[in-house]
Write a protein that holds these residues in place. Sequence first.
Motif, PDB file in Angstrom:
ATOM      1  N   LEU A 240      34.245  40.327  41.133  1.00 32.83           N
ATOM      2  CA  LEU A 240      35.530  40.117  40.471  1.00 32.83           C
ATOM      3  C   LEU A 240      36.390  41.378  40.524  1.00 32.83           C
ATOM      4  O   LEU A 240      37.582  41.319  40.847  1.00 32.83           O
ATOM      5  CB  LEU A 240      35.305  39.684  39.020  1.00 32.83           C
ATOM      6  CG  LEU A 240      34.699  38.303  38.800  1.00 32.83           C
ATOM      7  CD1 LEU A 240      34.354  38.095  37.329  1.00 32.83           C
ATOM      8  CD2 LEU A 240      35.661  37.198  39.266  1.00 32.83           C
ATOM      9  N   LEU A 241      35.790  42.524  40.206  1.00 32.10           N
ATOM     10  CA  LEU A 241      36.532  43.792  40.235  1.00 32.10           C
ATOM     11  C   LEU A 241      36.937  44.157  41.660  1.00 32.10           C
ATOM     12  O   LEU A 241      38.027  44.693  41.885  1.00 32.10           O
ATOM     13  CB  LEU A 241      35.693  44.908  39.616  1.00 32.10           C
ATOM     14  CG  LEU A 241      35.448  44.801  38.107  1.00 32.10           C
ATOM     15  CD1 LEU A 241      34.482  45.890  37.648  1.00 32.10           C
ATOM     16  CD2 LEU A 241      36.763  44.881  37.345  1.00 32.10           C
ATOM     17  N   ALA A 242      36.074  43.847  42.627  1.00 28.48           N
ATOM     18  CA  ALA A 242      36.384  44.161  44.021  1.00 28.48           C
ATOM     19  C   ALA A 242      37.536  43.310  44.545  1.00 28.48           C
ATOM     20  O   ALA A 242      38.351  43.773  45.352  1.00 28.48           O
ATOM     21  CB  ALA A 242      35.139  43.955  44.883  1.00 28.48           C
ATOM     22  N   LEU A 243      37.628  42.089  44.102  1.00 26.66           N
ATOM     23  CA  LEU A 243      38.648  41.164  44.591  1.00 26.66           C
ATOM     24  C   LEU A 243      40.013  41.401  43.941  1.00 26.66           C
ATOM     25  O   LEU A 243      41.058  41.146  44.558  1.00 26.66           O
ATOM     26  CB  LEU A 243      38.190  39.730  44.314  1.00 26.66           C
ATOM     27  CG  LEU A 243      38.974  38.584  44.939  1.00 26.66           C
ATOM     28  CD1 LEU A 243      38.930  38.661  46.459  1.00 26.66           C
ATOM     29  CD2 LEU A 243      38.414  37.240  44.466  1.00 26.66           C
ATOM     30  N   LEU A 244      40.030  41.897  42.714  1.00 24.73           N
ATOM     31  CA  LEU A 244      41.274  41.972  41.945  1.00 24.73           C
ATOM     32  C   LEU A 244      42.370  42.793  42.617  1.00 24.73           C
ATOM     33  O   LEU A 244      43.537  42.348  42.641  1.00 24.73           O
ATOM     34  CB  LEU A 244      40.972  42.511  40.543  1.00 24.73           C
ATOM     35  CG  LEU A 244      42.145  42.480  39.556  1.00 24.73           C
ATOM     36  CD1 LEU A 244      42.681  41.062  39.390  1.00 24.73           C
ATOM     37  CD2 LEU A 244      41.707  43.048  38.209  1.00 24.73           C
ATOM     38  N   PRO A 245      42.120  43.981  43.173  1.00 28.23           N
ATOM     39  CA  PRO A 245      43.228  44.750  43.766  1.00 28.23           C
ATOM     40  C   PRO A 245      43.974  44.001  44.866  1.00 28.23           C
ATOM     41  O   PRO A 245      45.208  44.010  44.904  1.00 28.23           O
ATOM     42  CB  PRO A 245      42.535  46.011  44.308  1.00 28.23           C
ATOM     43  CG  PRO A 245      41.333  46.178  43.445  1.00 28.23           C
ATOM     44  CD  PRO A 245      40.866  44.778  43.159  1.00 28.23           C
TER      45      PRO A 245
END
Length: 422
Positions: A240-245
């Motif tokens: 999730l954190l990797a996809l957000l940017p």
Amino acid sequence: MGAASRGLDSRPGERVASVAPMRLSVLNPWRDLAGLPRESWLIALATLVNRAGTMVMPFLVLFLTRDRGLAPSRAGLAIAVYGVVALVWAPVVGRAGDRFGQLRVVKASLFSTAAVLLAMPLAHSYGAILGGLVLLALVSEPVRTATMALVSHLAPPERRRQAFALNRLSVNLGMSIGPTVGGFLAESSFRSLFWVDAATSLLAGIVLVAVPFRAPRHFHDPTAPPSASALSDRKLRYALLALLPVLLVFFQHVSTMPLFLVNTLGFRTSVFGALFAVNTLVIVFTEVRLNTLTGHWPFPRSLATGALLSTLGFAALAVARPLPLVVVTVLLWTLGEMVLFPAAAAYFSDISPPSRRGEYLGYYTMAFGLAFTAGPWLGTVVLEHWGGVALWTLCLPVGSLSVWALSRVSGREEPALRTTAS
């Protein structure tokens, strides 16, 4: 001597018979969907019907300001309330689908959405409008997460990318119809938008009820103790954190991109609309084949490549000025989304236990909602204070964070679980 010599040795009639299907296959950009289960096509049909009637949300701000007389700020707040409810609700309904069956959630969502849409034009006071939008978010948003979970359960793991590509195909085809027809209907009556939208939701539900549908099994065990939130899974949190940017970068296409192209570069609004048509047509005619060609790629390669192409597409607007170069930027980020999003949906399905798949995909949907809420706002702040060149240049390091992080994702071996009939 191989296939070539065998073809030369065959009779002329046989060569003609074999060449004709080959030519038809080349001309058919969706031929790679042939092996998907019948139920996957029924879900796609219901999605197409439902999305072809998507008219209320694209014109909601106009309905609230022109028909209900709300100030733009109050209309914006009302839409924000809808967005917040949808954002928080996604993982909740994902878990409900895991427990009661995703197909039941889809049907309930479609029928209840039709009822709420028919009632919405009766709301006149601001409080009633806010209440109606909250209720609409609660009943309409579950169909997204539950449909994704169904798509994942119905297709074998090796065909999930094609299955998600089929789902995106139906969404894009429907969205190319709904807002266009809605624009004409809105000129005569905003209320007709609610009626048509409700009718297509009802029709989509009828498709799934009237046509025999073999629901996939689900893995809920009612005797099992309550489990922790899916967010306790480190792989899910990381993904999730990797996809957000890159999602923050991607959603500039609904906010700062039109402002930049029209107000800064001086293109007509019709040109911007035509660029969206380019995006949709490329997706419709190439995404399925593209996901077949890249289906053997490991997830880190697919996710990082999609994120890279999407990032470069938006970052290139810092230097693109002539229309042909702007079209190239659109083609770049369109190619990126065609690789990234089906692979991302398949990845979140892959790392989830079957009994928690709806919840995992609910958090995946939640990431999109968060990016859709924050990305346009952050982008407009940068555009207003520092200009377009700074905005598009900033997209490069932001999106590169996702490229780096997604290239390091890892899968998970799924344990065997008890199964029950759906």
